[in-house]
Structure formats: structure tokens, C-alpha cells
Design a protein around this motif. Structure first.
Motif, PDB file in Angstrom:
ATOM      1  N   LYS A   2       0.779  -0.873  -0.010  1.00  0.00           N
ATOM      2  CA  LYS A   2       0.353  -0.311   0.010  1.00  0.00           C
ATOM      3  C   LYS A   2       0.947   1.173   0.160  1.00  0.00           C
ATOM      4  N   PRO A   3       0.166   2.312  -0.297  1.00  0.00           N
ATOM      5  CA  PRO A   3       1.214   3.110  -0.437  1.00  0.00           C
ATOM      6  C   PRO A   3       2.083   3.719   0.844  1.00  0.00           C
ATOM      7  N   LEU A   4       2.400   3.965   1.884  1.00  0.00           N
ATOM      8  CA  LEU A   4       2.496   4.117   3.193  1.00  0.00           C
ATOM      9  C   LEU A   4       3.162   2.842   3.763  1.00  0.00           C
ATOM     10  N   ASP A   5       3.532   1.879   2.975  1.00  0.00           N
ATOM     11  CA  ASP A   5       4.055   1.370   3.992  1.00  0.00           C
ATOM     12  C   ASP A   5       5.475   1.759   3.974  1.00  0.00           C
ATOM     13  N   ASP A   6       6.218   1.419   3.070  1.00  0.00           N
ATOM     14  CA  ASP A   6       7.441   1.923   3.017  1.00  0.00           C
ATOM     15  C   ASP A   6       7.494   2.911   4.266  1.00  0.00           C
ATOM     16  N   LEU A 176      -3.712   4.518   7.849  1.00  0.00           N
ATOM     17  CA  LEU A 176      -5.145   3.498   6.737  1.00  0.00           C
ATOM     18  C   LEU A 176      -4.494   2.901   5.604  1.00  0.00           C
ATOM     19  N   GLU A 177      -2.901   3.501   5.515  1.00  0.00           N
ATOM     20  CA  GLU A 177      -2.695   3.830   3.874  1.00  0.00           C
ATOM     21  C   GLU A 177      -1.721   2.739   4.069  1.00  0.00           C
ATOM     22  N   THR A 178      -1.568   2.741   5.708  1.00  0.00           N
ATOM     23  CA  THR A 178      -0.435   0.722   5.114  1.00  0.00           C
ATOM     24  C   THR A 178      -1.267  -0.425   5.359  1.00  0.00           C
ATOM     25  N   SER A 179      -0.577  -1.569   4.358  1.00  0.00           N
ATOM     26  CA  SER A 179      -0.798  -3.093   5.057  1.00  0.00           C
ATOM     27  C   SER A 179      -0.795  -3.459   6.706  1.00  0.00           C
ATOM     28  N   MET A 180      -0.299  -2.592   7.138  1.00  0.00           N
ATOM     29  CA  MET A 180      -0.477  -3.368   8.375  1.00  0.00           C
ATOM     30  C   MET A 180      -1.854  -2.746   9.205  1.00  0.00           C
TER      31      MET A 180
END
Length: 263
Positions: A2-6, A176-180
């Protein structure tokens, strides 16, 4: 991905990241063993198996109580990994308490906040004098949430003199924009309600924010967001990353411990 995972991935940017949890666990066990009867372990504050705290008694009359709340994105670890971080406050004549809590996805973050409030209230019942709070990452969020008048009884809240919010997550909306979030289960309403930047700055306690200079940009931004929203002083610790910025808690002469213990 997802967009903010990194942006919120710490381990991939820390050399030897995988060695830290086992080192923490071993150092914590050695520390507890060194205290002998002064270490009271797995004291209950709630109904669940993880709703317990460890309490490390100061030598002689305690000057106060430091409560440390661990991180792990509300989904990892327990209180047993961090016992050694109580060394600085204990050497300064303070008692130290370290609560565990249930983890996502078994509970929501808002429920974890309530559990930590129950733990703080229980620890307050068995102690006297000032209370200082320190928390790392998700723990920085949790200890800061204790200053919400709707979370903690006023009589307990007024005993809290200082808070060290270390590498905090102050704005939960980006998660909300992470896979976690598949594990955290946040929605926009809860993310806003649990965000420190949406809280009124506390009046009762002094708050300082710590963050490592070598942390991910997202965590530097999160720390700055809490500092700005709360009008709090921020310290950027040179040559420290997300996993070693907490080591200052082991040193009674560190600025962090001296601040928490009022030296």
C-alpha cells in the motif's frame, strides 16, 4: 503493498534490525534477575492474560514512579522485552512499572488506550508521589493519550508530572494507507479520535518529545506534529534510529531520565 508501507517500515532501514528483539529480551531477563525480590512480575490490572504489569521497586523510599509503555505498532511485543530500560530511573531512586496490553487484531487501538488507563490507575493505587510516563512509538501514543480527561480519572491525571513521548505516532490517519491496517483495523473515525494532534494540549503535565535523527522521515514528521500541536519541546537525538533511541532510559545521567525524574 500500500502507498505508505515503506514510510512506516523501520527494520528495513536499520542495520542488524533482526538482532534487536533477541538482545532486548535477553537484557530484560538479566535485569529482572539482578533485582531479585525487588521485581514483582505479572501483576494483574484487568481480566486478560496480557493485562498485567511488572513492577520494579526502588531501594528504600521511592521518589516517584515511572511507567513505561512499549511500542510495536499496537500489534507486537509485551512488557517483558523492556525491563532493562528501567535501569536509569531505578538508579535515580524511582520505582518503575511496565504494563503489557492486548494486541491488534484481537482488540482495537481505542481499547488498548483504555487498558493502559486501567494499568496507570492500578499502579497509582499502589504508589504515592509523582508519576512520570514514557512510551516508545505506539507507546508514545498511548502514554500521551493518558492526558485526555475522558481517559484517566482526574485524581490520577494530576499526579502525572512529566511525559516523554519517544518516536510517537501522533497522527494515525496515515496508517490507513498501510498494509498493517489489515491488522490494526483502523477506520477514519477511530484514527481521528485516537490521534494526539486532535487532542487539546494537556494542562497538568509537562511533555517532551524525543526522536532519533536517523529515523524514517515519517517518524520525524510524526514527532514534529505532536510537538507543534501540543506546544511541546522536541529533542532530535543525534545518530539514533527507531530501535536505539530508547537506550537513553538505561542511563541515569541521560537528559531523558533526568527530565523524567525531575533532576
Amino acid at each position: 503493498m500500500k502507498p505508505l508501507d515503506d514510510a512506516y517500515e523501520n527494520g528495513a532501514y536499520i542495520a542488524g534490525a533482526e538482532t534487536y528483539p533477541p538482545k532486548w529480551e535477553k537484557a530484560a531477563a538479566r535485569f529482572r534477575d539482578s533485582l531479585g525480590a525487588r521485581a514483582e512480575l505479572s501483576l494483574s490490572y484487568g481480566s486478560g492474560d496480557r493485562q498485567v504489569f511488572d513492577f520494579f521497586n526502588a531501594k528504600g523510599t521511592s521518589k516517584g514512579s515511572l511507567i513505561f509503555v512499549h511500542g510495536g505498532y499496537w500489534k507486537a511485543f509485551d512488557q517483558t522485552y523492556w525491563s532493562h530500560l528501567g535501569a536509569g530511573a531505578l538508579a535515580s531512586g524511582w520505582s518503575v512499572a511496565m504494563p503489557g496490553y492486548d494486541l491488534c487484531p484481537q482488540v482495537r487501538i481505542s481499547e488498548i488506550t483504555k487498558q493502559i488507563a486501567s494499568a496507570v490507575a492500578k499502579i497509582a493505587d499502589r504508589t504515592s508521589g509523582p508519576i512520570a510516563l514514557a512510551g516508545h512509538s505506539a507507546g508514545g501514543h498511548l502514554v500521551s493519550r493518558m492526558m485526555d480527561p475522558a481517559i484517566l480519572p482526574e485524581a490520577v491525571r494530576r499526579r502525572i508530572t512529566r511525559i516523554a513521548s519517544i518516536s510517537p505516532v501522533a497522527d494515525l490517519a496515515p496508517l490507513l494507507e498501510t498494509s498493517m491496517n489489515d491488522i490494526l483495523g483502523l477506520d477514519a473515525v477511530e484514527a481521528r479520535a485516537e490521534s494526539l494532534i486532535a487532542m487539546a494540549p494537556p494542562q497538568e503535565a509537562e511533555v517532551k518529545i524525543w526522536v532519533g535523527a536517523d529515523e524514517r522521515p515519517a517518524f520525524l514528521e510524526q514527532a514534529t506534529a505532536q510537538a507543534k500541536a501540543w506546544g511541546s519541546e522536541q529533542t532530535i537525538s543525534p545518530q539514533k534510529h527507531h530501535f536505539d533511541v530508547i537506550e537513553a532510559l538505561e542511563d541515569p545521567n541521560s537528559d531523558m531520565v533526568r527530565y523524567l525524574t525531575g533532576q
